[in-house]
Design an enzyme around this catalytic site. Structure first.
Site, short mmCIF file in Angstrom:
data_model
loop_
_atom_site.label_atom_id
_atom_site.label_comp_id
_atom_site.label_asym_id
_atom_site.label_seq_id
_atom_site.Cartn_x
_atom_site.Cartn_y
_atom_site.Cartn_z
N GLY A 173 0.83 -1.20 0.00
CA GLY A 173 0.00 0.00 0.00
C GLY A 173 0.86 1.25 0.00
O GLY A 173 1.95 1.27 -0.59
N GLY A 174 0.40 2.28 0.71
CA GLY A 174 1.11 3.56 0.74
C GLY A 174 2.52 3.44 1.27
O GLY A 174 3.43 4.15 0.82
N GLU A 178 22.46 -5.17 -20.89
CA GLU A 178 22.95 -6.43 -21.48
C GLU A 178 21.94 -6.95 -22.51
O GLU A 178 21.69 -8.15 -22.63
CB GLU A 178 23.30 -7.46 -20.41
CG GLU A 178 24.36 -6.88 -19.46
CD GLU A 178 25.09 -7.90 -18.61
OE1 GLU A 178 25.25 -9.04 -19.07
OE2 GLU A 178 25.50 -7.52 -17.52
N THR A 224 18.18 -5.26 -24.30
CA THR A 224 16.82 -5.02 -23.83
C THR A 224 15.98 -6.29 -24.01
O THR A 224 16.39 -7.23 -24.70
CB THR A 224 16.16 -3.89 -24.66
OG1 THR A 224 16.13 -4.31 -26.03
CG2 THR A 224 16.92 -2.58 -24.54
N GLU A 280 13.51 -6.59 -25.81
CA GLU A 280 13.24 -6.73 -27.25
C GLU A 280 14.44 -7.43 -27.91
O GLU A 280 14.26 -8.33 -28.74
CB GLU A 280 13.01 -5.36 -27.88
CG GLU A 280 11.74 -4.64 -27.40
CD GLU A 280 11.82 -4.17 -25.95
OE1 GLU A 280 12.89 -3.69 -25.52
OE2 GLU A 280 10.81 -4.31 -25.22
C1 LIG Z 1 22.44 1.39 -15.71
C2 LIG Z 1 22.99 0.94 -17.01
C3 LIG Z 1 24.16 0.19 -17.03
C4 LIG Z 1 24.71 -0.22 -18.23
N1 LIG Z 1 25.90 -0.88 -18.23
C5 LIG Z 1 26.54 -1.09 -19.41
C6 LIG Z 1 27.87 -1.59 -19.43
O1 LIG Z 1 28.47 -1.88 -18.41
N2 LIG Z 1 28.48 -1.72 -20.63
C7 LIG Z 1 27.86 -1.43 -21.80
O2 LIG Z 1 28.49 -1.56 -22.84
N3 LIG Z 1 26.58 -0.98 -21.81
C8 LIG Z 1 25.91 -0.79 -20.64
N4 LIG Z 1 24.62 -0.29 -20.64
C9 LIG Z 1 23.98 -0.02 -21.91
C10 LIG Z 1 22.79 -0.92 -22.20
O3 LIG Z 1 23.22 -2.20 -22.53
C11 LIG Z 1 21.99 -0.24 -23.30
O4 LIG Z 1 21.36 0.86 -22.71
C12 LIG Z 1 20.99 -1.14 -23.93
O5 LIG Z 1 21.65 -2.12 -24.69
C13 LIG Z 1 20.01 -0.40 -24.83
O6 LIG Z 1 20.65 0.51 -25.66
P1 LIG Z 1 20.13 2.03 -25.76
O7 LIG Z 1 20.05 2.53 -24.39
O8 LIG Z 1 20.97 2.74 -26.70
O9 LIG Z 1 18.66 1.89 -26.31
P2 LIG Z 1 18.20 1.77 -27.83
O10 LIG Z 1 19.01 0.75 -28.53
O11 LIG Z 1 18.14 3.12 -28.41
O12 LIG Z 1 16.75 1.22 -27.64
C14 LIG Z 1 15.59 2.03 -27.37
C15 LIG Z 1 14.35 1.16 -27.48
O13 LIG Z 1 14.22 0.66 -28.80
C16 LIG Z 1 14.16 -0.74 -28.82
N5 LIG Z 1 14.83 -1.24 -30.01
C17 LIG Z 1 16.03 -0.86 -30.53
N6 LIG Z 1 16.30 -1.56 -31.63
C18 LIG Z 1 15.27 -2.38 -31.83
C19 LIG Z 1 14.95 -3.36 -32.83
N7 LIG Z 1 15.79 -3.64 -33.83
N8 LIG Z 1 13.78 -4.01 -32.71
C20 LIG Z 1 12.93 -3.75 -31.69
N9 LIG Z 1 13.16 -2.85 -30.73
C21 LIG Z 1 14.33 -2.17 -30.81
C22 LIG Z 1 14.87 -1.16 -27.55
O14 LIG Z 1 14.48 -2.46 -27.16
C23 LIG Z 1 14.40 -0.08 -26.60
O15 LIG Z 1 13.12 -0.40 -26.16
C24 LIG Z 1 24.05 0.09 -19.44
C25 LIG Z 1 22.85 0.81 -19.41
C26 LIG Z 1 22.34 1.24 -18.23
C27 LIG Z 1 21.08 2.05 -18.25
#
Ligand SMILES: Cc1cc2nc3c(=O)[nH]c(=O)nc-3n(C[C@H](O)[C@H](O)[C@H](O)COP(=O)(O)OP(=O)(O)OC[C@H]3O[C@@H](n4cnc5c(N)ncnc54)[C@H](O)[C@@H]3O)c2cc1C
Lengths: 380, 254
Positions: A340-341, A364, A366, A368
């Protein structure tokens, strides 16, 4: 088929639980609040040999199987997902590629201090313009005599502000297709032209340190090429495969904590003259939680088990990760609902769990991206 | 150099105990076991003393063969070896039996000090330590919160009702320790992995050459539960009267 943990696995899990009660639980709220790196926990983890768990003793590791390692990350994340991720990033993402693709000299020089916890590792793949689309990376590496010169910006590098050793990906041959254009390098924080950006202020896993990495004519010795030129994409993908098992374990740990808190709170909170746990509406939430946690756990352990057997596990790791991450988010939100709250107030653990759970759906790869991997495997 | 024996019991993890709401019986079918919390302080104290004064620690437990699982856990916490006294007949041992079995098993060992927890995590009868000392004919100090060794003397700070009592006794001796005596270390990963390589001496009932009769009979064990009726009362005179009525009707007072 045997679903039983060995005596050793049970004991190691129990030891990690004890470790958490003594060293992690007391500061988990504070490090989240202040977005502070828990250097004291990491030092203890190093002292107690957890920093190189799955790597051979000759490199300072403990020679543990990946399955047991997975359980340890799960248990640690149950207390603090940020600490769990700091460790799994260090072990899976940073030490992993050096162990799997490094030469003997590279392992002696870089893997050993990582396993002993004398150094912290980070993995720099993502760039501002290259997230899910890993191949769009624009960081370059050019060979100049006995050195490579790196230029570009990496972002979202976990452990960036605290790491000593970085695995960095950069394009070495633009003329090649994306999966042959990149190479991987071991970069020390002391390399000339290497700069760590500001620590990002995040929604969750706030004690995990995340920053940009700026490479400006950054010179590293030629010997620091990891694997061969052009192998970068393969190294990145393989590293993420095993890293994903760690994220799945982290998600299971978060969900387990959400269930632990929900059971405890719902038995104590009295409304309408009885504990709220007596309401079927809440019982079903918790029954679903328990069921999904078990399912995610089996998927995660299965992926780890396959890896231990040397069998292919890319698809299974992606399945474990997407399922565990989404169920952790869903159930952490339910746990807040059950509170709850009070669940919406800082200091209640479920509030932190809900923020921490979300990241497991993003990094690592998304959710997707995981589905793309799974679909690619089953429709092949 | 100190040869220390640390006694521990493998008990049901109290967090796993469920209660049947109708019969109030304990439901233990899914319960796990752990080293009794009180005994963790005994093991830690033994290991810490041998680190300080030199020597070695032997961890000893009496129980069912299934308690074998406890040995790696105990050994990961620092003792050099373990003695595992077990038999299928050692079911629901009472303190007098446990103490007699321990005494018989330990009598041919070299030791300077025996450390037990103040009581066990399940029965908490607080008897095994003092009874064991009696069997072995050595001095005993219970509820100890600090131990210092000076030559062949042991100085113990005991917590007693009125305060702290400081006593000294000659070694060999037995102490039972309080949780405040130390903060048990958490085993490291390599401690756990190497525990399997440490020596364990197994002793069974037939090795002891005698039987150990019980003097108590456990008729049944039932859980207490707290049930709320959620009746609310005010502080006015009428309300207090109603409060007393309710208590009388519930049979709590008459
Ligand atoms: C707290 C944190 C820690 C991280 N640590 C690391 C790290 O240690 N090393 C490292 O290298 N990276 C790291 N990352 C990066 C992370 O792996 C990326 O943020 C992630 O892979 C998504 O990339 P983006 O943020 O550019 O999103 P985008 O690729 O721009 O994606 C945006 C949206 O579009 C969707 N999307 C993109 N392409 C497609 C497609 N072809 N089909 C369907 N949907 C799609 C995605 O699923 C998402 O919903 C970290 C990120 C965060 C937030």
């Amino acid at each position: 088929m045997d679903f039983k943990l060995t005596e050793e696995q049970e004991l190691i899990r129990a030891n990690m639980r004890e470790f958490c009660q003594k060293y992690v639980d007391p500061i988990a709220v504070e490090i989240d609040e202040n977005s502070r790196y828990p250097a004291e926990i990491i030092a203890k983890l190093a002292e107690m040999d957890w920093m190189g768990m799955p790597y051979p003793q000759e490199y300072g590791g403990a020679g543990l199987d990946y399955l047991t390692y997975t359980m340890v990350i799960e248990e640690l994340s149950r207390s603090c997902a940020a600490t769990g991720f700091t460790l799994s990033c260090h072990i899976g993402l940073a030490s992993g590629p050096i162990y799997n693709f490094g030469t003997e000299e590279q392992k002696q020089k870089y893997l050993t201090p990582l396993c002993k916890g004398e150094h912290i590792g980070a993995f720099a793949l993502t760039e501002p313009g290259a997230g899910t689309d890993v191949g769009a990376g624009s960081t370059t590496a050019v060979l100049d005599g006995n050195e490579y010169i790196l230029n570009g910006t990496k972002t979202f590098t976990s452990n960036g502000p605290v790491a000593d050793t970085f695995v960095v990906f950069a394009v070495t041959d633009k003329t090649q297709r994306a999966n042959k254009a990149m190479s991987a390098f071991i970069v020390s924080k002391d390399a000339p032209g290497f700069k760590v950006g500001e620590h990002f202020y995040k929604m969750g896993i706030r004690a995990s340190q995340t920053s940009e990495i700026i490479l400006k004519d950054c010179r590293i010795p030629k010997e620091n090429l990891l694997g061969k030129e052009g192998q970068g994409f393969k190294i990145a993908m393989q590293t993420l495969d095993n890293g994903r098992i760690g994220v799945a374990a982290q998600a299971v740990g978060i969900a387990q904590a959400a269930l632990d808190e929900s059971i405890k709170y719902s038995k104590e909170r009295i409304q309408f003259g009885k504990p709220i746990s007596k309401n079927q509406a809440l019982q079903w939430m918790m029954a679903d939680m328990a069921t999904d946690i078990s399912a995610a756990q089996f998927l995660t352990y299965n992926a780890a088990y396959l890896k231990d057997q040397g069998a292919p596990y890319t698809k299974e790791a992606a399945m474990a990760k997407v399922f565990a991450a989404e169920m952790a988010s869903r159930h952490a939100s339910k746990a807040v609902q059950i509170h709850g709250g009070y669940g919406y107030i800082k200091g209640f653990k479920v509030e932190r769990l809900m923020r921490d759970a979300k990241i497991t759906e993003i990094y690592e790869g998304t959710s997707e991206a995981q589905r793309m991997v799974i679909a690619g495997n089953i429709l092949r | 150099m100190l040869n220390i024996i640390a006694c521990f019991k493998w008990v049901i993890d109290h967090e796993d105990i469920k209660i049947n709401p109708e019969t109030h019986e304990l439901v233990l079918d899914r319960a796990g076991y752990r080293i009794s919390d009180y005994d963790r302080f005994a093991i830690e104290e033994a290991v810490a003393l041998t680190e300080q004064y030199g020597g070695s620690t032997t961890a000893v437990t009496v129980g069912l063969p299934a308690a074998k699982k406890s040995l790696k856990d105990a050994l990961a916490r620092g003792p050099e070896k373990a003695i595992f006294i077990n038999d299928p007949a050692f079911h629901n041992l009472e303190p007098s039996q446990t103490a007699a079995i321990l005494a018989q098993s330990i009598s041919n060992q070299e030791y300077d000090l025996i450390i037990c927890g103040e009581g066990s995590g399940d029965l908490y009868a607080q008897q095994v330590g003092p009874r064991l000392a009696e069997h072995l004919n050595i001095p005993c100090a219970s509820f100890v919160r600090k131990i210092t060794i000076e030559g062949r003397e042991l100085i113990a700070e005991r917590r007693v009702d009125e305060g702290i009592e400081v006593i000294s006794m000659p070694l060999p001796a037995l102490v039972t320790v309080l949780p405040e005596i130390n903060s048990p270390r958490v085993p490291g990963l390599k401690d756990t992995l190497s525990a399997a390589k440490k020596p364990v001496v197994e002793i069974t009932a037939s090795d002891l050459g005698q039987t150990f009769a019980s003097c108590l009979e456990t008729v049944e064990i039932k859980a207490t539960t707290m049930e709320r009726n959620c009746e609310k009362f005010g502080a006015e005179k009428d309300e207090l009267k109603r409060f007393i009525d309710v208590l009388c009707r519930a049979g709590v007072v008459d």
